[in-house]
Design a protein around this motif. Structure first.
Motif, PDB file in Angstrom:
ATOM      1  N   LEU A 200      31.250   3.301  11.144  1.00 53.68           N
ATOM      2  CA  LEU A 200      30.198   4.231  10.537  1.00 53.68           C
ATOM      3  C   LEU A 200      28.886   4.369  10.894  1.00 53.68           C
ATOM      4  O   LEU A 200      28.290   5.526  10.970  1.00 53.68           O
ATOM      5  CB  LEU A 200      30.268   4.049   8.940  1.00 53.68           C
ATOM      6  N   TYR A 201      28.172   3.197  11.181  1.00 56.33           N
ATOM      7  CA  TYR A 201      26.893   3.171  11.754  1.00 56.33           C
ATOM      8  C   TYR A 201      26.671   3.788  12.987  1.00 56.33           C
ATOM      9  O   TYR A 201      25.846   4.878  13.313  1.00 56.33           O
ATOM     10  CB  TYR A 201      26.402   1.818  11.570  1.00 56.33           C
ATOM     11  N   ASN A 202      27.652   3.480  14.032  1.00 54.96           N
ATOM     12  CA  ASN A 202      27.663   4.097  15.438  1.00 54.96           C
ATOM     13  C   ASN A 202      27.806   5.648  15.382  1.00 54.96           C
ATOM     14  O   ASN A 202      27.327   6.346  15.957  1.00 54.96           O
ATOM     15  CB  ASN A 202      28.733   3.358  15.869  1.00 54.96           C
ATOM     16  N   LEU A 203      28.848   6.004  14.203  1.00 55.24           N
ATOM     17  CA  LEU A 203      29.237   7.497  14.188  1.00 55.24           C
ATOM     18  C   LEU A 203      27.991   8.206  13.722  1.00 55.24           C
ATOM     19  O   LEU A 203      27.447   9.262  14.259  1.00 55.24           O
ATOM     20  CB  LEU A 203      30.234   7.350  13.427  1.00 55.24           C
ATOM     21  N   LYS A 204      27.156   7.711  12.742  1.00 58.42           N
ATOM     22  CA  LYS A 204      26.093   8.420  11.988  1.00 58.42           C
ATOM     23  C   LYS A 204      24.681   8.305  13.221  1.00 58.42           C
ATOM     24  O   LYS A 204      24.299   9.558  13.428  1.00 58.42           O
ATOM     25  CB  LYS A 204      25.692   7.779  10.813  1.00 58.42           C
ATOM     26  N   ARG A 205      24.616   7.161  13.783  1.00 63.14           N
ATOM     27  CA  ARG A 205      23.602   7.343  14.850  1.00 63.14           C
ATOM     28  C   ARG A 205      23.817   8.404  16.039  1.00 63.14           C
ATOM     29  O   ARG A 205      23.097   9.023  16.481  1.00 63.14           O
ATOM     30  CB  ARG A 205      23.630   5.927  15.417  1.00 63.14           C
ATOM     31  N   ARG A 206      25.115   8.663  16.257  1.00 63.34           N
ATOM     32  CA  ARG A 206      25.660   9.145  17.468  1.00 63.34           C
ATOM     33  C   ARG A 206      25.203  10.975  17.065  1.00 63.34           C
ATOM     34  O   ARG A 206      24.560  11.524  17.628  1.00 63.34           O
ATOM     35  CB  ARG A 206      26.982   9.189  17.715  1.00 63.34           C
ATOM     36  N   TYR A 207      25.729  11.339  15.955  1.00 64.00           N
ATOM     37  CA  TYR A 207      25.693  12.605  15.349  1.00 64.00           C
ATOM     38  C   TYR A 207      24.087  12.714  14.625  1.00 64.00           C
ATOM     39  O   TYR A 207      23.621  14.069  15.042  1.00 64.00           O
ATOM     40  CB  TYR A 207      26.511  12.910  14.012  1.00 64.00           C
ATOM     41  N   THR A 208      23.452  11.911  14.461  1.00 62.51           N
ATOM     42  CA  THR A 208      21.946  12.161  14.218  1.00 62.51           C
ATOM     43  C   THR A 208      21.254  12.284  15.520  1.00 62.51           C
ATOM     44  O   THR A 208      20.278  13.517  15.698  1.00 62.51           O
ATOM     45  CB  THR A 208      21.261  10.574  13.700  1.00 62.51           C
ATOM     46  N   ALA A 209      21.658  11.856  16.725  1.00 65.13           N
ATOM     47  CA  ALA A 209      20.886  11.955  18.002  1.00 65.13           C
ATOM     48  C   ALA A 209      21.330  13.534  18.380  1.00 65.13           C
ATOM     49  O   ALA A 209      20.622  14.402  18.964  1.00 65.13           O
ATOM     50  CB  ALA A 209      21.285  10.994  18.993  1.00 65.13           C
ATOM     51  N   TYR A 210      22.806  13.804  18.092  1.00 64.05           N
ATOM     52  CA  TYR A 210      23.174  15.114  18.641  1.00 64.05           C
ATOM     53  C   TYR A 210      22.383  16.207  17.921  1.00 64.05           C
ATOM     54  O   TYR A 210      22.198  17.075  18.223  1.00 64.05           O
ATOM     55  CB  TYR A 210      24.501  15.189  18.529  1.00 64.05           C
ATOM     56  N   ARG A 211      22.246  16.136  16.505  1.00 65.44           N
ATOM     57  CA  ARG A 211      21.564  16.761  15.706  1.00 65.44           C
ATOM     58  C   ARG A 211      19.932  17.196  16.112  1.00 65.44           C
ATOM     59  O   ARG A 211      19.394  18.239  16.143  1.00 65.44           O
ATOM     60  CB  ARG A 211      21.623  16.414  14.240  1.00 65.44           C
ATOM     61  N   GLN A 212      19.368  16.041  16.341  1.00 66.13           N
ATOM     62  CA  GLN A 212      18.266  16.014  16.834  1.00 66.13           C
ATOM     63  C   GLN A 212      17.882  16.920  18.158  1.00 66.13           C
ATOM     64  O   GLN A 212      17.003  17.661  18.192  1.00 66.13           O
ATOM     65  CB  GLN A 212      17.584  14.718  17.065  1.00 66.13           C
TER      66      GLN A 212
END
Length: 225
Positions: A200-212
């Motif tokens: 979950l942490y890796n998934l959230k970090r990846r989508y946060t970077a994509y969102r930015q």
């Protein structure tokens, strides 16, 4: 061929030096006596010892119980887990034979525990089962024994010849998770929870970077020209 040193797994409990045995031991002896009378046991042991060719004879005790030897063949698909600090290899699938010195009150469950303890195996006894292998009319029959059966009685009733009756230790044929103890299952859950949190942490970090990156691109597009 590896053999265990003689291992006496007879259960005998005394209290305060009086020599009295526990209720469990007395009940186990009664159960054994239900098979044969003391006279029948004495006669069978006499005939058994006359037929013995390897000096592994049985001995009748004054209270009607008896001691003797059984041989157990190890037929394991993979070596069980042993304590890494022992330096002693766990039994593998080589079919090695182990000799145990037991009592007529010793149960199948105690035989399994004794074998695992001797090899310092850390896995649960519930993962293993003791089978009796019988030979009749050129046919081989294997039957799983219950934990409360008494292997030495089966040995006495069949006689000393291993080509008539033999014992085999195998992995228990049960469900995938039923072989594990409660602490082991709880440990599996902790590992799964940890892996889930990491995913979950890796998934959230990846989508946060994509969102930015997406927001930055939109800002460039919407920037007044």
């Amino acid at each position: 061929m590896n053999q265990l040193p003689w291992l006496d797994t007879k259960i005998s409990v005394s209290r305060h030096g009086t020599g009295r045995r526990s209720v469990l031991d007395v009940e186990k002896e009664k159960e054994t006596h239900n098979y044969l009378s003391k006279e029948e046991i004495q006669e069978k042991i006499h005939k058994y010892n006359l037929a013995v060719t390897d000096k592994l004879k049985m001995t009748l005790n004054p209270n009607g119980t008896y001691t003797g030897f059984i041989k157990v063949q190890m037929e394991l698909c993979k070596p069980p887990q042993a304590s890494p600090s022992t330096g002693r290899p766990a039994p593998g699938n080589s079919g090695c034979m182990n000799t145990l010195h037991i009592s007529s009150t010793t149960t199948v469950g105690e035989v399994i525990e004794a074998l695992l303890k001797k090899f310092l195996v850390t896995e649960s006894p519930a993962k293993f089962a003791l089978y009796k292998r019988c030979y009749r009319e050129d046919q081989v029959y294997a039957c799983k024994l219950s934990d409360r059966e008494h292997p030495l009685y089966l040995r006495l009733a069949a006689g000393p010849r291993t080509d008539t009756l033999s014992f085999v230790l195998r992995e228990h044929e049960i469900g995938e998770w039923e072989a594990f103890s409660l602490p082991e299952l709880q440990n599996f859950l902790r590992i799964l929870d940890k892996e889930e949190d990491e995913q979950l942490y890796n998934l959230k970090r990846r989508y946060t970077a994509y969102r930015q990156k997406l927001e930055a691109a939109l800002s460039e597009v919407l920037k007044p020209g």
